[in-house]
Motif scaffolding. Structure first.
Motif, PDB file in Angstrom:
ATOM      1  N   THR A 316     -15.365  -5.961  27.376  1.00 10.32           N
ATOM      2  CA  THR A 316     -15.394  -5.408  28.721  1.00 10.32           C
ATOM      3  C   THR A 316     -14.055  -4.734  28.985  1.00 10.32           C
ATOM      4  OG1 THR A 316     -14.634  -7.547  29.605  1.00 10.32           O
ATOM      5  CG2 THR A 316     -17.006  -7.131  29.575  1.00 10.32           C
ATOM      6  N   PRO A 317     -14.015  -3.691  29.844  1.00 10.28           N
ATOM      7  CA  PRO A 317     -12.756  -2.983  30.101  1.00 10.28           C
ATOM      8  C   PRO A 317     -11.637  -3.949  30.442  1.00 10.28           C
ATOM      9  CG  PRO A 317     -14.588  -1.896  31.190  1.00 10.28           C
ATOM     10  CD  PRO A 317     -15.123  -3.190  30.657  1.00 10.28           C
ATOM     11  N   PRO A 318     -10.412  -3.702  29.923  1.00 10.61           N
ATOM     12  CA  PRO A 318      -9.976  -2.492  29.219  1.00 10.61           C
ATOM     13  C   PRO A 318     -10.271  -2.486  27.723  1.00 10.61           C
ATOM     14  CG  PRO A 318      -8.132  -3.982  29.447  1.00 10.61           C
ATOM     15  CD  PRO A 318      -9.292  -4.641  30.137  1.00 10.61           C
ATOM     16  N   LEU A 319     -11.009  -3.454  27.217  1.00 10.01           N
ATOM     17  CA  LEU A 319     -11.346  -3.462  25.798  1.00 10.01           C
ATOM     18  C   LEU A 319     -12.344  -2.356  25.483  1.00 10.01           C
ATOM     19  CD1 LEU A 319     -11.835  -7.285  25.206  1.00 10.01           C
ATOM     20  CD2 LEU A 319      -9.960  -5.894  24.338  1.00 10.01           C
ATOM     21  N   PRO A 320     -12.275  -1.807  24.270  1.00  6.84           N
ATOM     22  CA  PRO A 320     -13.314  -0.870  23.856  1.00  6.84           C
ATOM     23  C   PRO A 320     -14.614  -1.620  23.565  1.00  6.84           C
ATOM     24  CG  PRO A 320     -11.833  -1.322  22.026  1.00  6.84           C
ATOM     25  CD  PRO A 320     -11.239  -2.005  23.237  1.00  6.84           C
ATOM     26  N   LYS A 321     -15.725  -0.913  23.519  1.00 10.04           N
ATOM     27  CA  LYS A 321     -17.002  -1.530  23.197  1.00 10.04           C
ATOM     28  C   LYS A 321     -17.072  -1.806  21.696  1.00 10.04           C
ATOM     29  CE  LYS A 321     -19.450   0.740  26.996  1.00 10.04           C
ATOM     30  NZ  LYS A 321     -20.561   1.673  27.361  1.00 10.04           N
ATOM     31  N   VAL A 322     -17.565  -3.003  21.362  1.00 10.52           N
ATOM     32  CA  VAL A 322     -17.683  -3.407  19.961  1.00 10.52           C
ATOM     33  C   VAL A 322     -19.158  -3.645  19.670  1.00 10.52           C
ATOM     34  CG1 VAL A 322     -16.993  -5.068  18.200  1.00 10.52           C
ATOM     35  CG2 VAL A 322     -15.400  -4.481  20.044  1.00 10.52           C
ATOM     36  N   PRO A 323     -19.857  -2.645  19.096  1.00 13.27           N
ATOM     37  CA  PRO A 323     -21.280  -2.817  18.774  1.00 13.27           C
ATOM     38  C   PRO A 323     -21.438  -3.654  17.500  1.00 13.27           C
ATOM     39  CG  PRO A 323     -20.549  -0.649  18.088  1.00 13.27           C
ATOM     40  CD  PRO A 323     -19.364  -1.300  18.763  1.00 13.27           C
ATOM     41  N   MET A 324     -22.328  -4.656  17.547  1.00  7.74           N
ATOM     42  CA  MET A 324     -22.486  -5.546  16.407  1.00  7.74           C
ATOM     43  C   MET A 324     -23.967  -5.796  16.137  1.00  7.74           C
ATOM     44  SD  MET A 324     -19.444  -8.326  17.114  1.00  7.74           S
ATOM     45  CE  MET A 324     -19.219  -8.612  15.365  1.00  7.74           C
ATOM     46  N   HIS A 325     -24.267  -6.078  14.859  1.00  8.41           N
ATOM     47  CA  HIS A 325     -25.626  -6.416  14.440  1.00  8.41           C
ATOM     48  C   HIS A 325     -25.555  -7.678  13.588  1.00  8.41           C
ATOM     49  CE1 HIS A 325     -29.806  -5.825  13.297  1.00  8.41           C
ATOM     50  NE2 HIS A 325     -29.477  -6.043  12.039  1.00  8.41           N
ATOM     51  N   PHE A 326     -26.374  -8.694  13.931  1.00  2.00           N
ATOM     52  CA  PHE A 326     -26.355  -9.973  13.217  1.00  2.00           C
ATOM     53  C   PHE A 326     -27.683 -10.206  12.513  1.00  2.00           C
ATOM     54  CE2 PHE A 326     -23.257 -10.506  16.645  1.00  2.00           C
ATOM     55  CZ  PHE A 326     -22.162 -10.960  15.934  1.00  2.00           C
ATOM     56  N   THR A 327     -27.588 -10.752  11.295  1.00  2.38           N
ATOM     57  CA  THR A 327     -28.772 -10.975  10.484  1.00  2.38           C
ATOM     58  C   THR A 327     -28.962 -12.431  10.076  1.00  2.38           C
ATOM     59  OG1 THR A 327     -27.472 -10.433   8.503  1.00  2.38           O
ATOM     60  CG2 THR A 327     -28.722  -8.641   9.532  1.00  2.38           C
TER      61      THR A 327
END
Length: 452
Positions: A316-327
């Motif tokens: 969440t701001p001020p952090l950048p967005k971190v897109p993740m995929h879990f398997t």
């Protein structure tokens, strides 16, 4: 009220305050959560500040209002006796695991089922080592032991850095050969080595038995000191999957010549070539040797699930967005491990000193993610789980974060671990909260092997 009654009442209030400190988290103006896992991380921090600092969570919290704490402790006084009955030996020996405040007897039962009562002592000179118990979750072995001596220096207190290079866990010879053989075979399979190469690697590893037939042990610091007694808790890797015939490993705890550090801090020494070397020992404060042999009970094994298809975006701001995929995910008595990937490039460049989190001035969202921002986004979660009675357990504030990974160009393979606030039987977990997404375990595939 007699003096005895007054002392008993005060003791019960203190005991309740110690136990229910975490219950005050719902109150405003609170202080650091001195949970068992916090204490465990603090112990690691003091033992190796530089190493711990690379993964430490930034930020701080406010002070606890101890007047409010005293009121809550007094209100809980009547429950103290019942709590003392419900909480047993393991919960007292392994305080860093924590206790379910709503059902302390459940925490004790889980530890009892995966633990081993040892209660062995050995005296050398005027020093006595007592090994209380071990807990084995199928991945790590945890030990609780005390050292009592009238000769302990006064300046040797809790969290004093200790040189314990001569301390180790030694496995029985035939079991060690079984263990190391399977470990090397797994490593070779992961590297697609030929049968001939695998056989040679196993032979070479077994020839090194004199240097490798032990589990490296490093208590580092004592958890507390009371009078002439030091209390230690330590954990080392011991993977049940590397045993085939052995169900109950036999181990020997060997402690010898525990010393302080020459510089008093134990900081690594950097040579002229830039390589780090362990700090030399100073004064021997606990002379040995001590050897205590014990056999572990079978553990509550971790449960490994595959077939997950979970997409989340952390930060969440001020952090950048971190897109993740879990398997994949794995659940043990003590925590949750996740395998997946970060769907973005990650800048692996080491950062020197304090690094402020958030997008640096002039940066773009398309820039590679900095590791510090990834770690902080993972710390912030949310993470949690649901157990079979419908209870939700929030594990966001438990110890955890990115524990490994590798750069794949446009993506970054990631391994994430989160500890539990108290022991939980993984078989009772019905769903997990991964970054705000509920994942039903019944919809996943249960796998026989551990997560690599």
């Amino acid at each position: 009220m007699t003096q005895f009654d007054m002392l008993l009442r005060r003791a019960l209030m203190d005991a309740n305050l110690a136990q229910y400190e975490r219950a005050l988290q719902s109150v405003e103006d609170k202080e650091p959560d001195f949970s068992p896992r916090y204490l465990r991380e603090r112990m690691r921090l003091l033992a190796d500040p530089q190493g711990w600092g690379r993964q430490a969570r930034p930020g701080g919290r406010k002070r606890l209002d101890w007047r409010l704490a005293a009121i809550v402790a007094a209100m809980l006084l009547l429950s103290a006796c019942a709590y003392a009955v419900a909480t047993g030996q393991f919960s007292q020996w392994f305080t860093w695991f924590g206790v379910n405040p709503n059902a302390p007897e459940q925490s004790e039962e889980v530890l009892r089922r995966t633990g081993t009562v040892i209660e062995q002592s050995q005296t050398v000179g005027d020093t006595t080592l007592t090994l209380n118990a071990a807990v084995w979750d199928g991945t790590y072995i945890y030990l609780s032991f005390t050292i009592e001596s009238p000769s302990l220096p006064e300046d040797l207190q809790a969290y004093t850095p200790l040189h314990t290079g001569d301390c180790r866990l030694i496995m029985r010879q035939d079991q060690w050969e079984e263990y190391i053989t399977n470990r090397v075979k797994e490593d070779c399979a992961n590297q697609n080595m030929t049968p001939e190469e695998t056989e040679e690697a196993v032979r070479a590893a077994l020839e090194e038995r004199g240097r490798m037939n032990n589990i490296g042990m490093w208590p580092g610091v004592a958890e507390k000191r009371e009078g002439n007694v030091l209390t230690f808790q330590d954990n080392e890797g011991l993977y049940s999957g590397w045993f085939t015939e052995t169900k109950r490993p036999e181990l020997t705890l060997h402690l010898e010549n525990i010393a302080t550090y020459a510089d008093g801090k134990g900081e690594s020494i950097i040579d002229e070539n830039g390589y780090a070397h362990p700090a030399p020992p100073g004064e021997i404060v606990i002379p040995g040797p001590f050897d205590l042999t014990f056999t572990l009970n079978e553990p509550i094994l971790p449960i490994h699930y595959g077939g997950a298809d979970v997409d989340v975006t952390l930060g969440t701001p001020p952090l950048p967005k971190v897109p993740m995929h879990f398997t994949e995910l794995q659940l043990s008595v003590t925590g949750m491990d996740l395998k997946g990937e970060i769907l973005a490039q990650v800048d692996m460049t080491p950062q020197e000193g304090y690094v402020e989190v958030g997008l640096p001035e002039g940066s773009k969202e398309s820039d590679p993610l900095r590791m510090v921002d990834v770690q902080y986004a993972i710390f912030e979660g949310p993470w949690g789980l649901w157990i079979e009675d419908g209870t939700y357990v929030d594990i966001t504030d438990s110890s955890g974060g990115l524990t490994g990974g590798s750069d794949h160009g446009e993506t970054f393979a990631a391994f994430i671990s989160h500890g539990f606030p108290y022991p939980i039987d993984p078989a009772t977990i019905t769903a997990v909260d991964i970054g705000g997404v509920r994942v039903e375990l019944s919809e996943l595939e249960r796998l026989p092997e551990r997560m690599n």
